[in-house]
Design an enzyme around this catalytic site. Sequence first.
Site, PDB file in Angstrom:
ATOM      1  N   GLY A  25       0.914   0.710  17.793  1.00 12.79           N
ATOM      2  CA  GLY A  25       0.687   0.553  16.353  1.00 12.79           C
ATOM      3  C   GLY A  25       1.984   0.759  15.590  1.00 12.79           C
ATOM      4  CE1 TYR A  26       2.425  -4.320  14.871  1.00 12.48           C
ATOM      5  CE2 TYR A  26       3.331  -4.452  12.659  1.00 12.48           C
ATOM      6  CZ  TYR A  26       2.575  -4.999  13.691  1.00 12.48           C
ATOM      7  OH  TYR A  26       1.964  -6.217  13.515  1.00 12.48           O
ATOM      8  CB  SER A  28      -2.732   0.954   8.627  1.00 11.90           C
ATOM      9  OG  SER A  28      -3.383   0.082   9.506  1.00 11.90           O
ATOM     10  CD  GLU A  99      -5.472  -5.311  11.388  1.00 12.21           C
ATOM     11  OE1 GLU A  99      -4.919  -6.125  10.624  1.00 12.21           O
ATOM     12  OE2 GLU A  99      -5.642  -4.118  11.104  1.00 12.21           O
TER      13      GLU A  99
HETATM   14  C1  BEZ Z   1      -0.757  -1.625  13.201  1.00 11.55           C
HETATM   15  O1  BEZ Z   1       0.092  -1.425  13.994  1.00 11.55           O
HETATM   16  O2  BEZ Z   1      -1.027  -0.815  12.369  1.00 11.55           O
HETATM   17  C2  BEZ Z   1      -1.459  -2.921  13.229  1.00 11.55           C
HETATM   18  C3  BEZ Z   1      -2.593  -3.072  13.968  1.00 11.55           C
HETATM   19  C4  BEZ Z   1      -3.219  -4.283  14.001  1.00 11.55           C
HETATM   20  C5  BEZ Z   1      -2.695  -5.336  13.288  1.00 11.55           C
HETATM   21  C6  BEZ Z   1      -1.543  -5.141  12.557  1.00 11.55           C
HETATM   22  C7  BEZ Z   1      -0.911  -3.942  12.523  1.00 11.55           C
END
Ligand code: BEZ
Length: 189
Positions: A25-26, A28, A99
């Site tokens: 995760g990068y 939220s 997503e």
């Molecule tokens: C995320 O890393 O927060 C994230 C998760 C799914 C889709 C886009 C970003």
Amino acid sequence: MAHDTQAINRARNLFGDQQQIWLFGYGSLIFKADFDYLERKPARIDNWSRRFWQGSHDHRGTPGAPGRVATLIESPGTVCAGMAYLVTPEVFDHLDHREKNGYLRFTTEMTFHDGEQAQGLVYIATEDNEAYLGPASEEHIAQHIFSAAGPSGPNDEYLLRLADSLRDLNEDDPHVYSIEEHLQALKKD
Ligand code: BEZ
């Protein structure tokens, strides 16, 4: 590419019948996980950079006034810091739905703080999706984020929480911190 990526992601069975998979995760996911997980720990992926270049029609904006959220762009020699979650496959059904506004599943190698590495999965919104907004100056991105809101809340909350979380992890991200600075100035006006 279709705006709703759920069907494409369902067909991307990247881990066979594996019952535990690392998710990187990068965005939220660094500060909030709305699913069960077995383990959570900071990690990084190499040769990718976080950018607020993806439009959000369903979380931090609306179809008529999309917000801006994070995606990853290939960037040789750079590192993207984030949070890794060890999850079971059902979590991907949930995330595919959450997503669906342009994000696709990809495999990635991630590195944990102790130097250990694992193969896992990451969601990326590539430039061929209909909601993609693309590059803009950090000042422009801040103005955009300042004025956007959607069903998941104000767009600036997402950016500011992400910046706080990266600071808590002692990670640098000049793109995020520059947008944050412009945003703070706008909020003071
Ligand atoms: C995320 O890393 O927060 C994230 C998760 C799914 C889709 C886009 C970003």
